[in-house]
Design an enzyme around this catalytic site. Sequence first.
Site, PDB file in Angstrom:
ATOM      1  N   GLY A 152       1.700 -16.368  -1.704  1.00  0.00           N
ATOM      2  CA  GLY A 152       0.916 -16.792  -2.635  1.00  0.00           C
ATOM      3  C   GLY A 152       0.537 -15.376  -3.559  1.00  0.00           C
ATOM      4  O   GLY A 152      -0.105 -15.709  -4.596  1.00  0.00           O
ATOM      5  N   ARG A 153       0.949 -14.556  -3.087  1.00  0.00           N
ATOM      6  CA  ARG A 153       0.674 -12.968  -3.940  1.00  0.00           C
ATOM      7  C   ARG A 153       1.661 -12.128  -3.626  1.00  0.00           C
ATOM      8  O   ARG A 153       1.575 -11.060  -4.115  1.00  0.00           O
ATOM      9  CB  ARG A 153      -0.791 -12.876  -3.739  1.00  0.00           C
ATOM     10  CG  ARG A 153      -0.832 -12.351  -2.229  1.00  0.00           C
ATOM     11  CD  ARG A 153      -2.098 -11.551  -2.209  1.00  0.00           C
ATOM     12  NE  ARG A 153      -2.638 -11.531  -0.705  1.00  0.00           N
ATOM     13  CZ  ARG A 153      -3.785 -10.734  -0.361  1.00  0.00           C
ATOM     14  NH1 ARG A 153      -4.252 -10.186  -1.344  1.00  0.00           N
ATOM     15  NH2 ARG A 153      -4.408 -10.927   0.816  1.00  0.00           N
ATOM     16  N   LYS A 198       3.271  -7.035  -3.106  1.00  0.00           N
ATOM     17  CA  LYS A 198       2.235  -7.616  -2.705  1.00  0.00           C
ATOM     18  C   LYS A 198       0.966  -7.377  -3.653  1.00  0.00           C
ATOM     19  O   LYS A 198       0.342  -6.564  -3.881  1.00  0.00           O
ATOM     20  CB  LYS A 198       1.990  -7.383  -1.174  1.00  0.00           C
ATOM     21  CG  LYS A 198       0.707  -8.044  -0.848  1.00  0.00           C
ATOM     22  CD  LYS A 198       0.727  -8.036   0.805  1.00  0.00           C
ATOM     23  CE  LYS A 198      -0.663  -8.624   1.251  1.00  0.00           C
ATOM     24  NZ  LYS A 198      -0.697  -8.395   2.958  1.00  0.00           N
ATOM     25  N   ASP A 250       2.437  -8.335   7.346  1.00  0.00           N
ATOM     26  CA  ASP A 250       1.084  -8.963   6.967  1.00  0.00           C
ATOM     27  C   ASP A 250      -0.220  -8.450   7.450  1.00  0.00           C
ATOM     28  O   ASP A 250      -0.940  -8.818   8.340  1.00  0.00           O
ATOM     29  CB  ASP A 250       0.958 -10.455   7.068  1.00  0.00           C
ATOM     30  CG  ASP A 250       1.688 -11.122   5.891  1.00  0.00           C
ATOM     31  OD1 ASP A 250       2.306 -10.561   5.130  1.00  0.00           O
ATOM     32  OD2 ASP A 250       1.479 -12.466   5.643  1.00  0.00           O
ATOM     33  N   ARG A 291       6.541  -3.570  -0.293  1.00  0.00           N
ATOM     34  CA  ARG A 291       6.849  -3.596   1.108  1.00  0.00           C
ATOM     35  C   ARG A 291       8.134  -3.498   1.195  1.00  0.00           C
ATOM     36  O   ARG A 291       8.877  -4.268   0.167  1.00  0.00           O
ATOM     37  CB  ARG A 291       6.218  -4.740   1.779  1.00  0.00           C
ATOM     38  CG  ARG A 291       4.617  -5.148   1.393  1.00  0.00           C
ATOM     39  CD  ARG A 291       4.121  -6.112   2.379  1.00  0.00           C
ATOM     40  NE  ARG A 291       4.397  -7.587   2.160  1.00  0.00           N
ATOM     41  CZ  ARG A 291       3.931  -8.530   2.719  1.00  0.00           C
ATOM     42  NH1 ARG A 291       2.965  -8.192   3.784  1.00  0.00           N
ATOM     43  NH2 ARG A 291       4.248  -9.632   2.421  1.00  0.00           N
ATOM     44  N   ASP A 348      -5.965 -16.037  -6.539  1.00  0.00           N
ATOM     45  CA  ASP A 348      -5.373 -15.117  -7.926  1.00  0.00           C
ATOM     46  C   ASP A 348      -4.216 -14.544  -7.770  1.00  0.00           C
ATOM     47  O   ASP A 348      -3.584 -14.037  -8.730  1.00  0.00           O
ATOM     48  CB  ASP A 348      -6.477 -14.419  -8.405  1.00  0.00           C
ATOM     49  CG  ASP A 348      -6.862 -13.477  -7.312  1.00  0.00           C
ATOM     50  OD1 ASP A 348      -6.380 -13.175  -6.338  1.00  0.00           O
ATOM     51  OD2 ASP A 348      -7.936 -12.440  -7.460  1.00  0.00           O
ATOM     52  N   GLY A 378       3.582 -20.385   1.739  1.00  0.00           N
ATOM     53  CA  GLY A 378       4.294 -19.633   1.036  1.00  0.00           C
ATOM     54  C   GLY A 378       3.753 -18.419   0.463  1.00  0.00           C
ATOM     55  O   GLY A 378       2.655 -17.845   0.922  1.00  0.00           O
ATOM     56  N   ASP A 420       2.799 -17.923  10.232  1.00  0.00           N
ATOM     57  CA  ASP A 420       3.175 -17.567   8.969  1.00  0.00           C
ATOM     58  C   ASP A 420       3.067 -16.054   8.912  1.00  0.00           C
ATOM     59  O   ASP A 420       3.823 -15.374   7.961  1.00  0.00           O
ATOM     60  CB  ASP A 420       2.416 -18.173   7.772  1.00  0.00           C
ATOM     61  CG  ASP A 420       0.934 -17.899   7.906  1.00  0.00           C
ATOM     62  OD1 ASP A 420       0.485 -18.267   8.998  1.00  0.00           O
ATOM     63  OD2 ASP A 420       0.403 -17.451   6.957  1.00  0.00           O
ATOM     64  N   ASN A 421       2.471 -15.292   9.905  1.00  0.00           N
ATOM     65  CA  ASN A 421       2.468 -13.913   9.795  1.00  0.00           C
ATOM     66  C   ASN A 421       3.138 -13.393  10.980  1.00  0.00           C
ATOM     67  O   ASN A 421       2.985 -12.258  11.419  1.00  0.00           O
ATOM     68  CB  ASN A 421       1.034 -13.327  10.003  1.00  0.00           C
ATOM     69  CG  ASN A 421       0.150 -13.956   8.622  1.00  0.00           C
ATOM     70  OD1 ASN A 421       0.656 -14.095   7.566  1.00  0.00           O
ATOM     71  ND2 ASN A 421      -1.223 -13.970   8.822  1.00  0.00           N
TER      72      ASN A 421
HETATM   73  P1  AMP Z   1      -2.790 -14.313   4.759  1.00  0.00           P
HETATM   74  O1  AMP Z   1      -3.696 -15.151   5.853  1.00  0.00           O
HETATM   75  O2  AMP Z   1      -3.117 -13.202   4.359  1.00  0.00           O
HETATM   76  O3  AMP Z   1      -1.527 -14.426   5.822  1.00  0.00           O
HETATM   77  O4  AMP Z   1      -2.449 -15.433   3.831  1.00  0.00           O
HETATM   78  C1  AMP Z   1      -2.321 -16.960   4.098  1.00  0.00           C
HETATM   79  C2  AMP Z   1      -1.738 -17.619   2.672  1.00  0.00           C
HETATM   80  O5  AMP Z   1      -2.740 -17.263   1.845  1.00  0.00           O
HETATM   81  C3  AMP Z   1      -0.379 -16.950   2.261  1.00  0.00           C
HETATM   82  O6  AMP Z   1       0.386 -18.061   1.987  1.00  0.00           O
HETATM   83  C4  AMP Z   1      -0.729 -16.003   1.249  1.00  0.00           C
HETATM   84  O7  AMP Z   1       0.087 -15.620   0.575  1.00  0.00           O
HETATM   85  C5  AMP Z   1      -1.925 -16.768   0.508  1.00  0.00           C
HETATM   86  N1  AMP Z   1      -3.016 -15.763   0.078  1.00  0.00           N
HETATM   87  C6  AMP Z   1      -3.768 -14.907   0.410  1.00  0.00           C
HETATM   88  N2  AMP Z   1      -4.559 -14.142  -0.527  1.00  0.00           N
HETATM   89  C7  AMP Z   1      -3.897 -14.638  -1.622  1.00  0.00           C
HETATM   90  C8  AMP Z   1      -4.319 -14.441  -3.063  1.00  0.00           C
HETATM   91  N3  AMP Z   1      -5.386 -13.646  -3.243  1.00  0.00           N
HETATM   92  N4  AMP Z   1      -3.849 -15.174  -3.742  1.00  0.00           N
HETATM   93  C9  AMP Z   1      -3.035 -16.008  -3.692  1.00  0.00           C
HETATM   94  N5  AMP Z   1      -2.411 -16.233  -2.262  1.00  0.00           N
HETATM   95  C10 AMP Z   1      -3.186 -15.834  -1.500  1.00  0.00           C
HETATM   96 MG    MG Z   2       0.456 -13.846   5.559  1.00  0.00          MG
END
Ligand code: AMP
Ligand code: MG
Length: 519
Positions: free
Chosen positions: A103-104, A124, A281, A194, A136, A101, A271-272
């Site tokens: 997350g940020r 973002k 992403d 974005r 966070d 989901g 997810d990306n």
């Molecule tokens: P990513 O590898 O950046 O695509 O992130 C994978 C997952 O981790 C996604 O669900 C992001 O929303 C979550 N995520 C990455 N960095 C953070 C962060 N600083 N705070 C909260 N969620 C994060």
């Molecule tokens: Mg991602």
Amino acid sequence: MQSLTFDNRFIASLPGDPATAPGVREVRAAAWSAVDPTPVAAPTLLACSQETAALLDLDEADPASPEFAQVFGGNALLVGMQPFAANYGGHQFGHWAGQLGDGRAISLGEAINRSGQRWELQLKGAGPTPYSRSADGRAVLRSSIREFLCSEAMHHLGVPTTRALSLVGTGESVVRDMFYDGRAKPEPGAIVCRVAPSFLRFGTYELPASRGELGLLQQLVDFTIARDFPWLEGAGEALYAAWFAQVCERTAVMVAHWMRVGFVHGVMNTDNMSILGLTIDYGPYGWIDDYNPDWTPNTTDAQGRRYRFGWQPQIAYWNLTRLAGALSSLFAVPAPLEDGLLRYRDTYAACHRDNVARKLGLAVCSDEDLLLMEDLQELMQAGEVDMTLLFRGLAEVDPAKPDLAALDDAFYLAGKRALIEPALLAWLQRHGQRVLSEAVEPSSRTARMQLANPRFVLRNYLAQQVIDRAGQGETAGIAELLEVMRRPYDEQPGRESFARRRPDWARDRAGCSMLSCSS
Ligand code: AMP
Ligand code: MG
């Protein structure tokens, strides 16, 4: 910003999370959770893309207004905005990871511009959501600069991508352990806005499928087709098949562009992967300097190098097989999904041929020309030759009397150059003969090559220099670099320094050759 009107179709059409209290949770049978951005101390606009602002019909004066930084820093909402975080899962590095989901990332709403185009706005780094897990919800300035610049640079290169409207400094610091070595430190925080017609990902469909929530899965698919693929015709399985084939085709086109310009995504988890075939992403991505199909900038992937440059086409295919698996309940037999996957292979093969023809300056690409390209790539790898400079220089080589003068700048090491020089000269002769066999007018051939072979790409060290300057409070470099990247195929006299090969100091420097997921 009066011009922005919203039609928030995703949250209006699909079930949301009934819980609204803050806190991380598992969200079942719902596609999204309502969540507001967390306000920041001192939002300051650091950069803005005029092209993306124009897509939204914003006035030229809007970005400079204090309200703009408030809205795109997450401190204020415009009328019609209804913030939410999307629910999705994903395969990370080949393994099913369950619910991930946003997350940020927090979507503010779906803006409709004067031509009726739909553009979802998403912040973002806007603070925690139910999907933040142990993190966070924030983003650091260095990674936000990288996402802002690269998404716009990719657009100007003609690569399908999400866009970036703005980069806002938060005035707050974020603690990150950049190399996961226990040396966490505070860094400036930032937020990118974005912009894309849709931020739906392969993982959007994989999550309900994995949970047996087949009703939600079908609702999501029907919604996606209606909103994001309205031109598709038919009904039932035939419509689903046409849609999946489109996703496969678009993914192939996107990856072929990456291979053409030397872009390494770095984290091709499902997810990306955008359902619209957009590059999405921007994390530990990188650009090929010396040609090396085995290179990845992502230190988190240093062992298996699953997401190395040369594997991207087959990884995208694998990701599509995961999506096909998630969609299988919509089909009585697997044949239509297999046809979609075949569409990926056929489209990629056709795009690859087109890349070879255009990059080598040929009108058509025969089977033998595919080998001509492979032989060149082998030489480039053995001789550590800069990919961008070599292809750009190739247009300057006289096919009747080839020499290496136009390629001088492309070599990193004299010793490696000496190693391949005789073979490279022989290759240039072979290429020259092949070019002359087509009797195409030289100036039109050169022009065609220059449109496939950029002069300027967002080399890792260029972005890092801008990041270093921004760390010292000097953010003008962001707009300067964006300005160069707006016309990547033009010569741009006076800006030669932005086209230079990676300097020696950047060879093994963090941010230039190695990046972690910590952002
Ligand atoms: P990513 O590898 O950046 O695509 O992130 C994978 C997952 O981790 C996604 O669900 C992001 O929303 C979550 N995520 C990455 N960095 C953070 C962060 N600083 N705070 C909260 N969620 C994060
Ligand atoms: Mg991602």
